[in-house]
Write a protein that holds these residues in place. Structure first.
Motif, PDB file in Angstrom:
ATOM      1  N   VAL A   1     -15.369 -23.456  30.615  1.00 53.88           N
ATOM      2  CA  VAL A   1     -15.039 -23.807  29.238  1.00 53.88           C
ATOM      3  C   VAL A   1     -15.999 -23.111  28.280  1.00 53.88           C
ATOM      4  CG1 VAL A   1     -16.519 -25.865  29.234  1.00 53.88           C
ATOM      5  CG2 VAL A   1     -14.579 -25.744  27.645  1.00 53.88           C
ATOM      6  N   ASP A   2     -15.481 -22.716  27.124  1.00 57.37           N
ATOM      7  CA  ASP A   2     -16.296 -22.215  26.026  1.00 57.37           C
ATOM      8  C   ASP A   2     -16.167 -23.227  24.897  1.00 57.37           C
ATOM      9  OD1 ASP A   2     -17.530 -20.978  23.921  1.00 57.37           O
ATOM     10  OD2 ASP A   2     -16.477 -19.064  24.124  1.00 57.37           O
ATOM     11  N   LEU A   3     -17.196 -24.046  24.705  1.00 52.52           N
ATOM     12  CA  LEU A   3     -17.114 -25.135  23.744  1.00 52.52           C
ATOM     13  C   LEU A   3     -17.056 -24.673  22.298  1.00 52.52           C
ATOM     14  CD1 LEU A   3     -19.507 -27.788  25.333  1.00 52.52           C
ATOM     15  CD2 LEU A   3     -17.006 -27.776  25.296  1.00 52.52           C
ATOM     16  N   LEU A   4     -17.242 -23.386  22.063  1.00 51.35           N
ATOM     17  CA  LEU A   4     -17.083 -22.860  20.707  1.00 51.35           C
ATOM     18  C   LEU A   4     -15.617 -22.617  20.355  1.00 51.35           C
ATOM     19  CD1 LEU A   4     -20.075 -20.354  20.553  1.00 51.35           C
ATOM     20  CD2 LEU A   4     -19.854 -22.502  19.295  1.00 51.35           C
ATOM     21  N   GLU A   5     -14.749 -22.640  21.365  1.00 49.21           N
ATOM     22  CA  GLU A   5     -13.322 -22.424  21.122  1.00 49.21           C
ATOM     23  C   GLU A   5     -12.669 -23.693  20.584  1.00 49.21           C
ATOM     24  OE1 GLU A   5     -11.568 -19.609  21.386  1.00 49.21           O
ATOM     25  OE2 GLU A   5     -13.402 -18.518  21.908  1.00 49.21           O
ATOM     26  N   PRO A   6     -11.685 -23.561  19.686  1.00 45.17           N
ATOM     27  CA  PRO A   6     -10.982 -24.736  19.157  1.00 45.17           C
ATOM     28  C   PRO A   6     -10.340 -25.560  20.274  1.00 45.17           C
ATOM     29  CG  PRO A   6     -10.444 -22.772  17.871  1.00 45.17           C
ATOM     30  CD  PRO A   6     -11.198 -22.307  19.073  1.00 45.17           C
ATOM     31  N   GLY A   7     -10.524 -26.872  20.217  1.00 48.68           N
ATOM     32  CA  GLY A   7      -9.905 -27.761  21.189  1.00 48.68           C
ATOM     33  C   GLY A   7     -10.557 -27.787  22.558  1.00 48.68           C
ATOM     34  N   ALA A   8     -11.632 -27.019  22.740  1.00 48.90           N
ATOM     35  CA  ALA A   8     -12.235 -26.896  24.066  1.00 48.90           C
ATOM     36  C   ALA A   8     -12.827 -28.209  24.564  1.00 48.90           C
ATOM     37  CB  ALA A   8     -13.311 -25.813  24.061  1.00 48.90           C
ATOM     38  N   SER A   9     -13.455 -28.971  23.671  1.00 49.42           N
ATOM     39  CA  SER A   9     -14.066 -30.239  24.080  1.00 49.42           C
ATOM     40  C   SER A   9     -13.010 -31.229  24.547  1.00 49.42           C
ATOM     41  CB  SER A   9     -14.873 -30.839  22.925  1.00 49.42           C
ATOM     42  OG  SER A   9     -15.952 -30.000  22.578  1.00 49.42           O
ATOM     43  N   ASP A  10     -11.891 -31.305  23.814  1.00 47.27           N
ATOM     44  CA  ASP A  10     -10.802 -32.199  24.225  1.00 47.27           C
ATOM     45  C   ASP A  10     -10.255 -31.799  25.589  1.00 47.27           C
ATOM     46  OD1 ASP A  10      -9.935 -33.944  21.637  1.00 47.27           O
ATOM     47  OD2 ASP A  10     -10.605 -31.966  21.011  1.00 47.27           O
ATOM     48  N   ALA A  11     -10.052 -30.506  25.778  1.00 47.59           N
ATOM     49  CA  ALA A  11      -9.514 -30.027  27.049  1.00 47.59           C
ATOM     50  C   ALA A  11     -10.467 -30.315  28.197  1.00 47.59           C
ATOM     51  CB  ALA A  11      -9.227 -28.523  26.957  1.00 47.59           C
ATOM     52  N   MET A  12     -11.759 -30.128  27.962  1.00 46.89           N
ATOM     53  CA  MET A  12     -12.760 -30.378  29.004  1.00 46.89           C
ATOM     54  C   MET A  12     -12.755 -31.844  29.431  1.00 46.89           C
ATOM     55  SD  MET A  12     -16.907 -29.793  28.815  1.00 46.89           S
ATOM     56  CE  MET A  12     -17.144 -31.057  27.542  1.00 46.89           C
ATOM     57  N   LEU A  13     -12.760 -32.751  28.476  1.00 43.93           N
ATOM     58  CA  LEU A  13     -12.790 -34.167  28.818  1.00 43.93           C
ATOM     59  C   LEU A  13     -11.494 -34.607  29.480  1.00 43.93           C
ATOM     60  CD1 LEU A  13     -14.564 -35.686  25.673  1.00 43.93           C
ATOM     61  CD2 LEU A  13     -15.564 -35.108  27.881  1.00 43.93           C
ATOM     62  N   ALA A  14     -10.371 -34.077  29.023  1.00 43.16           N
ATOM     63  CA  ALA A  14      -9.084 -34.429  29.623  1.00 43.16           C
ATOM     64  C   ALA A  14      -8.997 -33.933  31.065  1.00 43.16           C
ATOM     65  CB  ALA A  14      -7.938 -33.848  28.798  1.00 43.16           C
ATOM     66  N   ALA A  15      -9.529 -32.747  31.316  1.00 44.45           N
ATOM     67  CA  ALA A  15      -9.434 -32.151  32.647  1.00 44.45           C
ATOM     68  C   ALA A  15     -10.389 -32.796  33.646  1.00 44.45           C
ATOM     69  CB  ALA A  15      -9.711 -30.653  32.562  1.00 44.45           C
ATOM     70  N   THR A  16     -11.554 -33.254  33.167  1.00 40.36           N
ATOM     71  CA  THR A  16     -12.581 -33.746  34.098  1.00 40.36           C
ATOM     72  C   THR A  16     -12.618 -35.272  34.190  1.00 40.36           C
ATOM     73  OG1 THR A  16     -14.272 -33.663  32.354  1.00 40.36           O
ATOM     74  CG2 THR A  16     -14.021 -31.707  33.742  1.00 40.36           C
ATOM     75  N   GLY A  17     -12.157 -35.978  33.168  1.00 40.86           N
ATOM     76  CA  GLY A  17     -12.093 -37.435  33.197  1.00 40.86           C
ATOM     77  C   GLY A  17     -13.391 -38.115  33.584  1.00 40.86           C
ATOM     78  N   PRO A  18     -14.499 -37.828  32.897  1.00 38.11           N
ATOM     79  CA  PRO A  18     -15.797 -38.357  33.333  1.00 38.11           C
ATOM     80  C   PRO A  18     -16.030 -39.816  32.923  1.00 38.11           C
ATOM     81  CG  PRO A  18     -16.075 -37.074  31.338  1.00 38.11           C
ATOM     82  CD  PRO A  18     -14.625 -36.959  31.713  1.00 38.11           C
ATOM     83  N   LYS A  19     -16.857 -40.501  33.724  1.00 39.21           N
ATOM     84  CA  LYS A  19     -17.377 -41.810  33.321  1.00 39.21           C
ATOM     85  C   LYS A  19     -18.559 -41.632  32.371  1.00 39.21           C
ATOM     86  CE  LYS A  19     -16.316 -44.076  37.746  1.00 39.21           C
ATOM     87  NZ  LYS A  19     -16.929 -44.737  38.937  1.00 39.21           N
TER      88      LYS A  19
ATOM     89  N   ALA B   1     -21.733 -32.765  18.580  1.00 41.56           N
ATOM     90  CA  ALA B   1     -20.841 -33.462  17.652  1.00 41.56           C
ATOM     91  C   ALA B   1     -19.383 -33.205  18.015  1.00 41.56           C
ATOM     92  CB  ALA B   1     -21.127 -33.011  16.225  1.00 41.56           C
ATOM     93  N   ARG B   2     -19.074 -31.990  18.442  1.00 42.97           N
ATOM     94  CA  ARG B   2     -17.702 -31.690  18.850  1.00 42.97           C
ATOM     95  C   ARG B   2     -17.311 -32.478  20.098  1.00 42.97           C
ATOM     96  NH1 ARG B   2     -16.865 -25.121  18.051  1.00 42.97           N
ATOM     97  NH2 ARG B   2     -17.264 -25.066  15.787  1.00 42.97           N
ATOM     98  N   VAL B   3     -18.218 -32.548  21.065  1.00 47.25           N
ATOM     99  CA  VAL B   3     -17.933 -33.320  22.278  1.00 47.25           C
ATOM    100  C   VAL B   3     -17.804 -34.805  21.940  1.00 47.25           C
ATOM    101  CG1 VAL B   3     -18.843 -34.031  24.523  1.00 47.25           C
ATOM    102  CG2 VAL B   3     -18.994 -31.634  23.820  1.00 47.25           C
TER     103      VAL B   3
END
Length: 360
Positions: free
Chosen positions: A67-85, A127-129
């Motif tokens: 993931v590149d967290l500077l990309e738009p929507g990247a934080s949402d995609a990361m959390l959706a894909a990994t589903g962390p506690k 802040a984005r995450v």
């Protein structure tokens, strides 16, 4: 990817320390995803962490997510894909190594004005995450590793939750606990702001100014510098301690266990405190005779004197020498800014950083 116990966002030295120490110490099966944009680095961290788990005989298992967290929507995609506690957010556009660097006008500004010059850079990705985490149906416990003494207050001002940070006060609490001056098994409690760390990078005879407040078995230490003169930190970030310090807490959060220790920025408070984790919530665990109001005011006084202050209404202001230094180059920043303007201010100060890094 069906979900993980811990997501480590970042591939730098701090993130590596977290992953490697989880691998060595996990007391029960735990799944960890390491996320970042450097594919070769991700491959190495996964390989080394799984090797360390095998070496130490733990049941920690590591996978990666690109993931590149500077990309738009990247934080949402990361959390959706990994589903962390639990999320340990250690990715940043500002390296912590700036404290040991020199040779240009930017490093000089940071040395003279203080590390809060980098706060907006540390806050950007966290802040984005945090915002993406808020948008999730079942948000994870967020631990922000980037300058939490100050940045966690910004995250709260933006309307998001953050449990705590790692390092800083926990560096000092653990080195004091390991000092020859502390009896084995004694309870150590510390109030410390990140600004306190600078004195412990100096030689013992050169230390002065405000010391952290330390209690051993409930009794406050009168002469902190003298009592712990055997403690010596490196000029560089002490990742061997700071990155490791939050690992027992992360594991307790992921496994639903209780824990007590020290963290910076608990629930967005300024500075660092002793805390207790129970029921998935962190609460202050202050020494006898010290209440919340006193502890918070003591920590808040550092940035009020010099640094960055986050007001209750979300207004963010530079103060002291840092205000003077930033104001020389960016007069508009003298009046501060709203937390909601973080991204625009970050862009402005990134331009300043680039300009000053080219100046002697």
């Amino acid at each position: 990817m069906s979900g993980c116990d811990i997501l480590v966002s970042g591939t730098g030295g701090f993130a590596a320390r977290i992953a490697f120490d989880i691998a060595a110490t996990a007391p029960a099966p735990v799944s960890v995803v390491i996320a970042g944009r450097n594919a070769q680095r991700l491959d190495w961290l996964r390989t080394a962490a799984n090797a360390r788990a095998k070496l130490f005989g733990t049941k920690a298992r590591f996978t990666t997510y690109s993931v590149d967290l500077l990309e738009p929507g990247a934080s949402d995609a990361m959390l959706a894909a990994t589903g962390p506690k639990v999320v340990a957010q250690a990715a940043s556009i500002q390296t912590s190594q700036v404290i040991a660097q020199s040779g240009n006008a930017w490093t000089r500004l940071v040395a003279e004005g203080g590390l809060s010059a980098t706060a907006v850079f540390q806050a950007l990705l966290s802040a984005r995450v945090a915002a993406a985490n808020t948008r999730r149906g079942s948000p994870a416990i967020l631990v922000n590793c980037g300058f939490p003494d100050v940045v966690n207050g910004i995250i709260i001002a933006l309307g998001h939750k953050v449990a705590s940070g790692m390092g800083n006060v926990a560096i000092l609490s653990n080195v004091f606990g390991g000092s020859a001056s502390t009896p084995p098994g004694a309870e150590v409690k510390v109030l410390a702001h990140y600004q306190n760390l600078a004195e412990w990078r100096k030689k013992p005879q050169e230390r002065q100014g405000r010391a952290p407040r330390v209690w051993i078995d409930g009794k406050e230490v009168a002469d902190v510098f003298g009592t712990f003169s055997d403690i010596q930190l490196t000029p560089e970030p002490v990742i061997e301690i700071s990155g490791a310090s939050g690992v027992p807490m992360l594991l307790a959060m992921a496994l639903g266990r209780e824990w007590s220790g020290h963290v910076p920025g608990p629930n967005g408070l300024p500075g660092g405190y002793p805390v207790r984790l129970a029921g998935g919530e962190l609460t202050l665990d202050l020494p006898p005779g010290v209440d919340r109001e006193e502890a918070v005011a003591w920590n808040a006084s550092f940035e009020a004197e010099n640094g960055m202050v986050v007001a209750p209404d979300g207004r963010i202001s530079f103060t002291g020498v840092l205000l003077e230094k930033i104001g020389q180059y960016r007069p508009a920043q003298r009046s501060g800014f709203a937390a909601s303007d973080l991204e625009a201010v970050c862009e402005d100060l990134l331009e300043l950083r680039s300009e000053l890094m080219l100046a002697p």
